[in-house]
Structures are given as C-alpha cells and as structure tokens.
Design a protein around this motif. Structure first.
Motif, PDB file in Angstrom:
ATOM      1  N   ALA A  67       0.873  -1.186   0.000  1.00  0.00           N
ATOM      2  CA  ALA A  67       0.000   0.000   0.000  1.00  0.00           C
ATOM      3  C   ALA A  67       0.900   1.223   0.000  1.00  0.00           C
ATOM      4  O   ALA A  67       1.822   1.323   0.817  1.00  0.00           O
ATOM      5  CB  ALA A  67      -0.894   0.010   1.239  1.00  0.00           C
ATOM      6  N   VAL A  68       0.660   2.133  -0.941  1.00  0.00           N
ATOM      7  CA  VAL A  68       1.433   3.374  -0.955  1.00  0.00           C
ATOM      8  C   VAL A  68       0.477   4.510  -0.602  1.00  0.00           C
ATOM      9  O   VAL A  68      -0.528   4.728  -1.265  1.00  0.00           O
ATOM     10  CB  VAL A  68       2.201   3.570  -2.287  1.00  0.00           C
ATOM     11  N   LEU A  69       0.777   5.159   0.530  1.00  0.00           N
ATOM     12  CA  LEU A  69      -0.114   6.197   1.057  1.00  0.00           C
ATOM     13  C   LEU A  69       0.369   7.561   0.576  1.00  0.00           C
ATOM     14  O   LEU A  69       1.498   7.971   0.873  1.00  0.00           O
ATOM     15  CB  LEU A  69      -0.147   6.134   2.589  1.00  0.00           C
ATOM     16  N   VAL A  70      -0.499   8.199  -0.207  1.00  0.00           N
ATOM     17  CA  VAL A  70      -0.152   9.470  -0.839  1.00  0.00           C
ATOM     18  C   VAL A  70      -1.030  10.593  -0.297  1.00  0.00           C
ATOM     19  O   VAL A  70      -0.584  11.711  -0.106  1.00  0.00           O
ATOM     20  CB  VAL A  70      -0.297   9.363  -2.378  1.00  0.00           C
ATOM     21  N   GLY A  71      -2.312  10.282  -0.060  1.00  0.00           N
ATOM     22  CA  GLY A  71      -3.240  11.278   0.492  1.00  0.00           C
ATOM     23  C   GLY A  71      -2.807  11.678   1.890  1.00  0.00           C
ATOM     24  O   GLY A  71      -2.236  10.879   2.635  1.00  0.00           O
ATOM     25  N   MET A  72      -3.068  12.935   2.235  1.00  0.00           N
ATOM     26  CA  MET A  72      -2.684  13.465   3.551  1.00  0.00           C
ATOM     27  C   MET A  72      -3.948  13.673   4.378  1.00  0.00           C
ATOM     28  O   MET A  72      -4.861  14.386   3.949  1.00  0.00           O
ATOM     29  CB  MET A  72      -1.993  14.818   3.390  1.00  0.00           C
ATOM     30  N   THR A  73      -3.976  13.089   5.558  1.00  0.00           N
ATOM     31  CA  THR A  73      -5.131  13.264   6.446  1.00  0.00           C
ATOM     32  C   THR A  73      -5.009  14.599   7.188  1.00  0.00           C
ATOM     33  O   THR A  73      -3.917  15.173   7.249  1.00  0.00           O
ATOM     34  CB  THR A  73      -5.172  12.155   7.517  1.00  0.00           C
ATOM     35  N   PRO A  74      -6.100  15.078   7.769  1.00  0.00           N
ATOM     36  CA  PRO A  74      -5.951  16.147   8.763  1.00  0.00           C
ATOM     37  C   PRO A  74      -4.991  15.673   9.865  1.00  0.00           C
ATOM     38  O   PRO A  74      -4.865  14.464  10.106  1.00  0.00           O
ATOM     39  CB  PRO A  74      -7.372  16.319   9.309  1.00  0.00           C
ATOM     40  N   PHE A  75      -4.303  16.615  10.531  1.00  0.00           N
ATOM     41  CA  PHE A  75      -3.366  16.253  11.604  1.00  0.00           C
ATOM     42  C   PHE A  75      -4.084  15.417  12.671  1.00  0.00           C
ATOM     43  O   PHE A  75      -5.266  15.640  12.952  1.00  0.00           O
ATOM     44  CB  PHE A  75      -2.827  17.508  12.304  1.00  0.00           C
ATOM     45  N   GLY A  76      -3.360  14.472  13.270  1.00  0.00           N
ATOM     46  CA  GLY A  76      -3.842  13.797  14.473  1.00  0.00           C
ATOM     47  C   GLY A  76      -4.668  12.546  14.234  1.00  0.00           C
ATOM     48  O   GLY A  76      -5.008  11.857  15.190  1.00  0.00           O
ATOM     49  N   LEU A  77      -5.028  12.230  12.976  1.00  0.00           N
ATOM     50  CA  LEU A  77      -5.871  11.049  12.731  1.00  0.00           C
ATOM     51  C   LEU A  77      -5.037   9.776  12.664  1.00  0.00           C
ATOM     52  O   LEU A  77      -3.859   9.803  12.326  1.00  0.00           O
ATOM     53  CB  LEU A  77      -6.655  11.216  11.423  1.00  0.00           C
ATOM     54  N   ARG A  78      -5.688   8.650  12.993  1.00  0.00           N
ATOM     55  CA  ARG A  78      -5.024   7.347  12.945  1.00  0.00           C
ATOM     56  C   ARG A  78      -5.796   6.407  12.053  1.00  0.00           C
ATOM     57  O   ARG A  78      -7.001   6.556  11.873  1.00  0.00           O
ATOM     58  CB  ARG A  78      -4.958   6.729  14.350  1.00  0.00           C
ATOM     59  N   ALA A  79      -5.084   5.400  11.499  1.00  0.00           N
ATOM     60  CA  ALA A  79      -5.740   4.321  10.760  1.00  0.00           C
ATOM     61  C   ALA A  79      -5.197   3.027  11.342  1.00  0.00           C
ATOM     62  O   ALA A  79      -4.096   3.008  11.891  1.00  0.00           O
ATOM     63  CB  ALA A  79      -5.405   4.418   9.276  1.00  0.00           C
ATOM     64  N   SER A  80      -5.968   1.929  11.237  1.00  0.00           N
ATOM     65  CA  SER A  80      -5.472   0.682  11.827  1.00  0.00           C
ATOM     66  C   SER A  80      -5.667  -0.491  10.872  1.00  0.00           C
ATOM     67  O   SER A  80      -6.381  -0.374   9.862  1.00  0.00           O
ATOM     68  CB  SER A  80      -6.173   0.416  13.161  1.00  0.00           C
ATOM     69  N   PHE A  81      -5.015  -1.592  11.155  1.00  0.00           N
ATOM     70  CA  PHE A  81      -5.104  -2.795  10.333  1.00  0.00           C
ATOM     71  C   PHE A  81      -4.851  -3.994  11.234  1.00  0.00           C
ATOM     72  O   PHE A  81      -4.280  -3.854  12.328  1.00  0.00           O
ATOM     73  CB  PHE A  81      -4.079  -2.744   9.188  1.00  0.00           C
ATOM     74  N   GLU A  82      -5.275  -5.163  10.768  1.00  0.00           N
ATOM     75  CA  GLU A  82      -5.062  -6.381  11.556  1.00  0.00           C
ATOM     76  C   GLU A  82      -3.611  -6.823  11.393  1.00  0.00           C
ATOM     77  O   GLU A  82      -3.142  -7.056  10.268  1.00  0.00           O
ATOM     78  CB  GLU A  82      -6.029  -7.469  11.085  1.00  0.00           C
ATOM     79  N   ALA A  83      -2.896  -6.950  12.503  1.00  0.00           N
ATOM     80  CA  ALA A  83      -1.441  -7.108  12.430  1.00  0.00           C
ATOM     81  C   ALA A  83      -0.999  -8.487  11.935  1.00  0.00           C
ATOM     82  O   ALA A  83      -0.076  -8.588  11.115  1.00  0.00           O
ATOM     83  CB  ALA A  83      -0.824  -6.826  13.795  1.00  0.00           C
ATOM     84  N   PHE A  84      -1.662  -9.569  12.409  1.00  0.00           N
ATOM     85  CA  PHE A  84      -1.105 -10.901  12.113  1.00  0.00           C
ATOM     86  C   PHE A  84      -1.003 -11.187  10.610  1.00  0.00           C
ATOM     87  O   PHE A  84       0.078 -11.499  10.107  1.00  0.00           O
ATOM     88  CB  PHE A  84      -1.889 -12.007  12.844  1.00  0.00           C
ATOM     89  N   PRO A  85      -2.122 -11.051   9.843  1.00  0.00           N
ATOM     90  CA  PRO A  85      -1.984 -11.361   8.411  1.00  0.00           C
ATOM     91  C   PRO A  85      -1.049 -10.409   7.692  1.00  0.00           C
ATOM     92  O   PRO A  85      -0.418 -10.790   6.696  1.00  0.00           O
ATOM     93  CB  PRO A  85      -3.419 -11.239   7.874  1.00  0.00           C
ATOM     94  N   PHE A  86      -0.949  -9.201   8.214  1.00  0.00           N
ATOM     95  CA  PHE A  86      -0.062  -8.221   7.584  1.00  0.00           C
ATOM     96  C   PHE A  86       1.382  -8.711   7.657  1.00  0.00           C
ATOM     97  O   PHE A  86       2.114  -8.737   6.658  1.00  0.00           O
ATOM     98  CB  PHE A  86      -0.192  -6.867   8.290  1.00  0.00           C
ATOM     99  N   VAL A  87       1.772  -9.157   8.850  1.00  0.00           N
ATOM    100  CA  VAL A  87       3.154  -9.598   9.052  1.00  0.00           C
ATOM    101  C   VAL A  87       3.366 -10.950   8.375  1.00  0.00           C
ATOM    102  O   VAL A  87       4.327 -11.153   7.622  1.00  0.00           O
ATOM    103  CB  VAL A  87       3.457  -9.690  10.567  1.00  0.00           C
ATOM    104  N   ASP A  88       2.414 -11.855   8.617  1.00  0.00           N
ATOM    105  CA  ASP A  88       2.516 -13.215   8.086  1.00  0.00           C
ATOM    106  C   ASP A  88       2.578 -13.212   6.560  1.00  0.00           C
ATOM    107  O   ASP A  88       3.254 -14.044   5.956  1.00  0.00           O
ATOM    108  CB  ASP A  88       1.278 -13.988   8.568  1.00  0.00           C
ATOM    109  N   GLY A  89       1.883 -12.252   5.949  1.00  0.00           N
ATOM    110  CA  GLY A  89       1.833 -12.203   4.486  1.00  0.00           C
ATOM    111  C   GLY A  89       2.854 -11.266   3.862  1.00  0.00           C
ATOM    112  O   GLY A  89       2.793 -11.004   2.649  1.00  0.00           O
ATOM    113  N   GLY A  90       3.777 -10.771   4.673  1.00  0.00           N
ATOM    114  CA  GLY A  90       4.847  -9.942   4.106  1.00  0.00           C
ATOM    115  C   GLY A  90       4.336  -8.722   3.358  1.00  0.00           C
ATOM    116  O   GLY A  90       4.884  -8.318   2.335  1.00  0.00           O
ATOM    117  N   ARG A  91       3.246  -8.140   3.855  1.00  0.00           N
ATOM    118  CA  ARG A  91       2.701  -6.942   3.197  1.00  0.00           C
ATOM    119  C   ARG A  91       3.520  -5.710   3.609  1.00  0.00           C
ATOM    120  O   ARG A  91       4.254  -5.745   4.603  1.00  0.00           O
ATOM    121  CB  ARG A  91       1.218  -6.784   3.568  1.00  0.00           C
ATOM    122  N   ARG A  92       3.348  -4.611   2.856  1.00  0.00           N
ATOM    123  CA  ARG A  92       4.121  -3.399   3.144  1.00  0.00           C
ATOM    124  C   ARG A  92       3.220  -2.168   3.051  1.00  0.00           C
ATOM    125  O   ARG A  92       2.322  -2.121   2.225  1.00  0.00           O
ATOM    126  CB  ARG A  92       5.268  -3.223   2.142  1.00  0.00           C
TER     127      ARG A  92
END
Ligand code: NAD
Ligand code: ZN
Ligand code: ZN
Length: 380
Positions: free
Chosen positions: A293-318
């Motif tokens: 995933a390449v993040l190009v859009g800029m959020t307003p300051f202070g916002l967060r986004a989240s994702f499920e960690a296990f498949p992300f790491v296990d699947g070698g995602r970036r």
C-alpha cells in the motif's frame, strides 16, 4: 502593477489570514530578490487539496500566508550571486516551482533522499535567509506557503526551488509538475516501484490520484483499477490508462470485493490518494500476500488508521508513505516535462477549469464537493 526592474513591486495575491477563514485577494509589497532568491512572474498555478487542508484549518499553519504550491512562471530577476550559483537560471526562462527545497545539509539530504529533507526553508514558509519577502501596506510580514506562495502574480522564491524546463512545456503542465504530477507519478514509479505486467489500484482520482494512474501506466502495469465516488472521474481515469474502474459508494466492504475481483485477489500495489482513514484501511485490506500500500493522500493532523497485524506480518505486506513522489526536482521535473512533450504523460487533461485569482474560493468549494479535477489559475 508596478514593474520597476530590480526594485520592489506591488502584487495581488490570495492571502489566508488564519486557518479556517476564506482567503482574500490583497495588494502586497514584494521586495527585490535577495541572496539565494529569484523573482518569478507567475503564469499558472493549480489548486491542490493541500491548499484546501490549510484553508480549512485541517493543518495548522501560521498566517497571514499566501497559499498555492503548484505553480510555474517566468524568471524575472535573479538575486545577488544567484546566476553564478545556479547557471541554468536566467531571466526570461520558464521554471516550475518545487514546494520542498532541499537544504542540502541535513541527514536526509546528505543521503540523497531530498524529498525527506528536515531543514527545508519550505517548512518555515520564508526565504532561505529567514526573511519574508512580501508585506502588507502597514509593513507587516506575509508568509508564502512552502516558500513559493504561487497564488500571487509575482513572487520571490528560493533559487533552489526554481527548476528550469524546456520552454516548449505548456505553463499549465509545468505548474502541475510542481505538485500533483510529481507526487502521483513518483509515488507509483519511484516510491512503490510498480513493475511491468503488475496490477495497481488507485483510490481517489483528483489531480494526485489521476497522476498515480498515469504513473502506473508509464511503469507498464497490466491492470490499473481506478476508484472514486464521482462517475466523471472514472471516465477521465480510463483516458489516462486505467483498465477498470469502480464507482465507490458508502459501503467500503462492497468496494473491497470489487477490487479483489478485478485484481485476482488483490493488487500488487494499492495507492490511496485521498487522505481518509477509511480509504487508507481499505487500501491495506485489499493487499494480497506480498502486496504494497502506498499512502499518498494526507489526512488532517492527528488522525489514525489501523489494520489487523497478524496477516499483515505473516503475508509480508508493506505500507509505504510517499512524500512528493520521492522526487529529486532538478532531475525529475525536466524528465516529466520531456515525457509530456513526447506524448507519454498527458497531464494537460487534469485541467478541468480555468480561473483568475478571484475564483479561488469557488474552486475550493468545488473541490470539497469532488467536482472537477484541477482548477488552474491563469495570470495572463
Ligand atoms: N504525499 C504528498 O506528497 C502529497 C502531495 C500533494 C497532495 N497530497 C494529498 O493528496 C490528497 C489528494 O489531493 P488532490 O489534490 O488530488 O485532491 P482532490 O480533492 O482533487 O481529490 C480527491 C478525490 O478523492 C475522491 N474521494 C473522496 N472521498 C472518497 C471516497 N470515500 N471514496 C472514493 N473516492 C473519494 C474525490 O471524489 C476526489 O476525486 C490530499 O490529501 C492532498 O493533501 C499529498
Ligand atoms: Zn499539492
Ligand atoms: Zn535537508
């Protein structure tokens, strides 16, 4: 307008007095260019969503400030010694303006990653000497966004921000190279290194996202899926190289299913070009094993986004953040101009509306509604 060669000048410019209020057109005094500065007569300036983030107070910035950071113009006058230090710059030449002027000395600059410069004068919205070059009639300083403040008839800019281009480059394309083209094309070709024959998705089809589409096409991606909530953007994306499109509704789960269907289970690269936590999460959720995933859009300051960690790491995602398309402006700006002149980067199609400085607030309103792509301020 005063046009005293070598002296101060009077200019009209769009000034944001403080975040969250409408911009006003003001008449300001522009000093003669000092050391490390040159004066540009602006030809064209695109209206980018980053200006709107500042205008709407989503990014806190000190004011008063002349907005605008996607511009091109003609060099009018060089400050003392600038001709010796920058032999490519001469009065009468066409320049595109970079919104991140590398300091040349910080750790990132020494490592050659100029787009990560941490000590750039651009972040102070002042000239490299630390001064403001424009003033209200009462003598008080007015800042210039990213040290270039392109919503102005004329402006002093850091000499290192002015990149000479082939004079055959249309001024509007030169302006767009100053931000959205470099940001989007570079995000795909340089930051994410999209591979020939691969699949790419772009979520959000403003000037930045459509430039991501053009970048994916230049890189030879076989499948390019373009996603937006506005139908007209999808047609334009197809004309710029998208092979498939998705009209996004309120249901992100449905958009995700459509992305997975069109990309054989997920794209090699998914670009987010809006700056919303929900679409950032959508981009990450769309990734197959090994996807980026390449993040190009800029959020307003202070916002967060989240994702499920296990498949992300296990699947070698970036997940990669992409600032200014990993650009080295002095190298990449002329390259993008040449690609345009060779018919391979049809950036002119991003311009959907031409306005004067006094049309800026209407252009911001249209952008909030998602209407049109680039409004282009013309100064001629
Ligand atoms: N990373 C960088 O260096 C860099 C540089 C320039 C701009 N930006 C940022 O890139 C972002 C895009 O800029 P722009 O000028 O192209 O903006 P824009 O407003 O012109 O485009 C945004 C697009 O997203 C679409 N959109 C909005 N919500 C959506 C949703 N939920 N689903 C699908 N589509 C949706 C809109 O219809 C619009 O077409 C901004 O956040 C801007 O600040 C980043
Ligand atoms: Zn921009
Ligand atoms: Zn630096």
């Amino acid at each position: 307008m005063s046009e005293i060669e070598g002296g101060p000048a009077t200019i009209r410019a769009a000034v944001l007095d403080r975040p969250g209020v409408p911009t006003q057109i003001e008449v300001l005094e522009l000093d003669a260019p000092g050391p490390e500065e040159l004066r540009v007569r602006m030809l064209a300036s695109g209206v980018c969503h980053s200006d709107l983030h500042v205008r709407d107070g989503e990014w806190e910035r000190a004011g008063p400030i002349v907005l605008g950071h996607e511009g091109a113009g003609i060099v009018e006058e060089l400050g003392p010694d600038v001709g010796q230090q920058h032999p490519g710059l001469r009065p009468g030449g066409l320049v595109a303006l970079a919104w991140l002027t590398p300091c040349g000395r910080c750790r990132a600059c020494r490592a050659g990653t100029l787009w990560l410069c941490s000590a750039s004068p651009s972040y102070t919205h002042r000239m490299p000497s630390g001064r403001a070059a424009i003033h209200r009639p009462d003598g008080s300083d007015v800042l210039t966004y990213s040290a270039i403040g392109t919503f102005a008839e004329r402006q002093n800019v850091p000499a290192a921000a002015a990149i000479p281009l082939d004079p055959a480059t249309p001024p509007e394309v030169a302006a767009l190279i100053g931000c959205c083209v470099t940001t989007g094309v570079g995000a795909m070709t340089k930051t994410a290194e999209v591979k020939p024959g691969s699949s790419a998705v772009v979520i959000g089809l403003g000037g930045v996202g459509l430039s991501c589409v053009m970048g994916a096409a230049l890189a030879g991606a076989r499948t390019i899926v373009a996603v937006d909530r506005i139908d007209a953007k999808l047609e334009l994306a197809r004309s710029l190289g998208a092979t498939d499109t998705i009209l996004a509704g309120e249901d992100d789960a449905a958009t995700l299913v459509a992305i997975l269907d069109l990309t054989d289970g997920g794209p090699d690269v998914c670009a987010e070009a809006i700056g919303l936590p929900r679409t950032i999460e959508l981009a990450i959720a769309s990734l197959p094993t090994g996807g980026t995933a390449v993040l190009v859009g800029m959020t307003p300051f202070g916002l967060r986004a989240s994702f499920e960690a296990f498949p992300f790491v296990d699947g070698g995602r970036r997940i990669l953040g992409s600032n200014y398309g990993s650009a080295i402006p002095a190298v990449d700006f002329p390259r993008y101009a040449e690609l345009h002149l060779a018919g391979r980067l049809p950036a002119d199609r991003l311009v959907t509306n031409r306005i004067g400085l006094d049309g800026l607030e209407d252009a911001f309103a249209a952008m909030r509604r998602g209407e049109g792509v680039r409004s282009m301020i013309r100064f001629d």
